[in-house]
Write an enzyme that holds these catalytic residues in place. Structure first.
Site, PDB file in Angstrom:
ATOM      1  N   ASP A 180      32.255  -6.527  15.547  1.00 27.01           N
ATOM      2  CA  ASP A 180      32.329  -7.976  15.325  1.00 27.01           C
ATOM      3  C   ASP A 180      30.993  -8.576  14.929  1.00 27.01           C
ATOM      4  O   ASP A 180      30.918  -9.714  14.478  1.00 27.01           O
ATOM      5  CB  ASP A 180      32.796  -8.678  16.614  1.00 27.01           C
ATOM      6  N   HIS A 204      30.656  -2.152  23.787  1.00 33.42           N
ATOM      7  CA  HIS A 204      32.074  -1.903  23.552  1.00 33.42           C
ATOM      8  C   HIS A 204      32.620  -1.073  24.710  1.00 33.42           C
ATOM      9  O   HIS A 204      31.909  -0.226  25.240  1.00 33.42           O
ATOM     10  CB  HIS A 204      32.255  -1.149  22.225  1.00 33.42           C
TER      11      HIS A 204
HETATM   12  C1  MLT Z   1      39.257  -3.186  18.440  1.00 35.37           C
HETATM   13  O1  MLT Z   1      38.952  -2.770  17.322  1.00 35.37           O
HETATM   14  O2  MLT Z   1      40.434  -3.337  18.794  1.00 35.37           O
HETATM   15  C2  MLT Z   1      38.180  -3.608  19.346  1.00 35.37           C
HETATM   16  O3  MLT Z   1      37.009  -2.923  19.064  1.00 35.37           O
HETATM   17  C3  MLT Z   1      38.544  -3.584  20.781  1.00 35.37           C
HETATM   18  C4  MLT Z   1      38.896  -2.265  21.398  1.00 35.37           C
HETATM   19  O4  MLT Z   1      39.021  -1.243  20.763  1.00 35.37           O
HETATM   20  O5  MLT Z   1      39.056  -2.249  22.627  1.00 35.37           O
END
Ligand code: MLT
Length: 428
Positions: free
Chosen positions: A363, A306
């Protein structure tokens, strides 16, 4: 930490104030940089750029902390229902009983779609991606409610918020019904938010439909853990579009489009597709891990790592625990879940993944739960959008309330041709 940082640039010495947030995170304020030095900052992909000050969500990627309005995600996921969390994100505090009842009733009174809006679905091809339908129908809401679109009018904003939260599940469920050729099921306002959605998705007029309380619990948790994530791509898009004073429906429709991409919300769909591919290839997890490590191969493990979490994604932990509970209770032996577990185990002990901090993100397991609930793969990202909606709204509202609000207008470093002599078509 000093109160400012000094920047020497040619003859100019500039003090860049250090801005500190309530959780001690720090930023350099470069707002005077161009005026004083003629320079801009270049930060492709905004890796080091704070686009705003925000009081909505706190995230510490090193420690795996996520809080909405100061409340730990773990507590909210365990104790709240999604509508309560919508209220919290949008208005700043958890509602008391009266506030919550009023908010729920405002939402309940807007769950139906205008009958003419239902007709749109006749025009979409049966195999249309539901995210395309979602963004189109949300955008089209601004054609039905033209009398309440002014971002500067609090009553207009309030009713737009109720309409969006109320109608998103209906719009989403209809896109699924369209794809399988079943009749649309009208919302039933005695049901809770998640119950209503499940019924609109899975009920048919000719048979009774029993709502599974375990599915409701799982769905509620999934919506909550997706509800906000500070300045991610889709939220930044909503803020960016909203900064031009585009109405709330237009801004949210843009957020849906941004979320659709496989590097953002579309990743949950990509994870299940990847797990299915591995399963169909004899479940050879090691082979796919090797492929992911091979630069030449170009294969990428979806759902790992992430941009901001550097140790673990707290949402993934909550989802994995719920996934274990749900599959266990339902006595489901899902081969995809086993592959997911094996993949996680290999990745967590393999130096390649450990050193690159590639651990399962939000995810990774959400798709397995959606599958257990019976949600079809193309709807996964739609569920993410339903969850993220209150976060988008909260950010749009916060931006409009800010005294520093300006249209978002980044600069660039031009790298194209210098001025060229124009050449007539006949001479080219
Ligand atoms: C989100 O929850 O929007 C995703 O993990 C992506 C992010 O935070 O960049």
């Amino acid at each position: 930490m000093p109160e400012s940082a000094k920047l020497n640039c040619g003859d100019v010495e500039l003090d860049l104030p250090v801005i500190e947030g309530t959780e001690n995170e720090k930023a350099l304020d470069v707002s005077q940089l161009r005026r004083e030095t003629g320079l801009i900052t270049l930060d492709e992909g905004y890796v080091n750029t704070g686009s705003t000050r925000s009081a909505i969500t706190f995230l510490n990627g090193e420690q795996g902390i996520l809080r909405y309005r100061g409340y730990a995600i773990e507590d909210l996921a365990q104790n709240c229902d999604f509508v309560e969390v919508c209220y919290l994100l949008i208005y700043g505090d958890l509602p008391n009983g009266e506030q919550l009842a009023e908010f729920r009733s405002a939402i309940h009174s807007h769950t139906m779609l205008h009958e003419d809006m239902r007709m749109f679905y006749d025009g979409f091809p049966r195999d249309a991606h539901p995210m395309a339908i979602l963004s189109s129908v949300v955008s089209a809401m601004s054609t039905f409610y033209q009398d309440a679109l002014d971002p500067a009018n609090p009553e207009h904003v309030e009713i737009c918020i109720h309409r969006l939260i109320a109608k998103l599940p209906t719009i989403a469920a209809y896109s699924y019904k369209k794809s399988i050729g079943q009749p649309f099921i009208y919302p039933e306002n005695d049901l809770t938010y998640c119950e209503n959605f499940l019924r609109m998705m899975f009920a048919v007029p000719c048979e009774p439909y029993e709502i599974d309380p375990d599915f409701v619990t799982a769905l509620n948790m999934l919506l909550i853990v997706h509800a906000d994530h500070e300045q991610n791509c889709s939220t930044s898009t909503v803020r960016m579009v909203g900064s031009s004073n585009a109405n709330l429906f237009a801004s949210i429709a843009a957020g849906v489009c941004a979320l659709w991409g496989p590097l953002h919300g579309g990743a949950n769909e990509a994870v299940v597709n990847m797990l299915t591919q591995i399963m169909e290839d004899d479940g050879d997890v090691e082979k796919y891990v090797a492929m992911a490590k091979d630069k030449e191969h170009g294969f990428r493990l979806m759902g790992f790592g992430h941009r901001v979490y550097k140790n673990f994604d707290p949402r993934a932990r909550i989802i994995k625990a719920a996934c274990d509970r749900l599959l266990d209770k339902m006595n489901i032996d899902d081969p995809l879940f086993h592959i997911a577990q094996q993949l996680e185990e290999v990745a967590l002990r393999d130096e390649y993944f450990v050193s690159r901090k590639l651990y399962p993100n939000v995810d990774f397991y959400s798709g397995v739960i959606y599958r257990a609930i019976g949600i079809p793969v193309p709807m996964f990202t739609v569920l993410f959008a339903m969850g993220r909606l209150p976060g988008w709204i909260a950010h749009w509202k916060e931006m409009h309330a800010s005294k520093n609000k300006r249209i978002c207008r980044p600069r660039q470093v031009y790298t194209g041709e210098n001025i060229r002599e124009f050449v007539e078509l006949s001479d080219r």
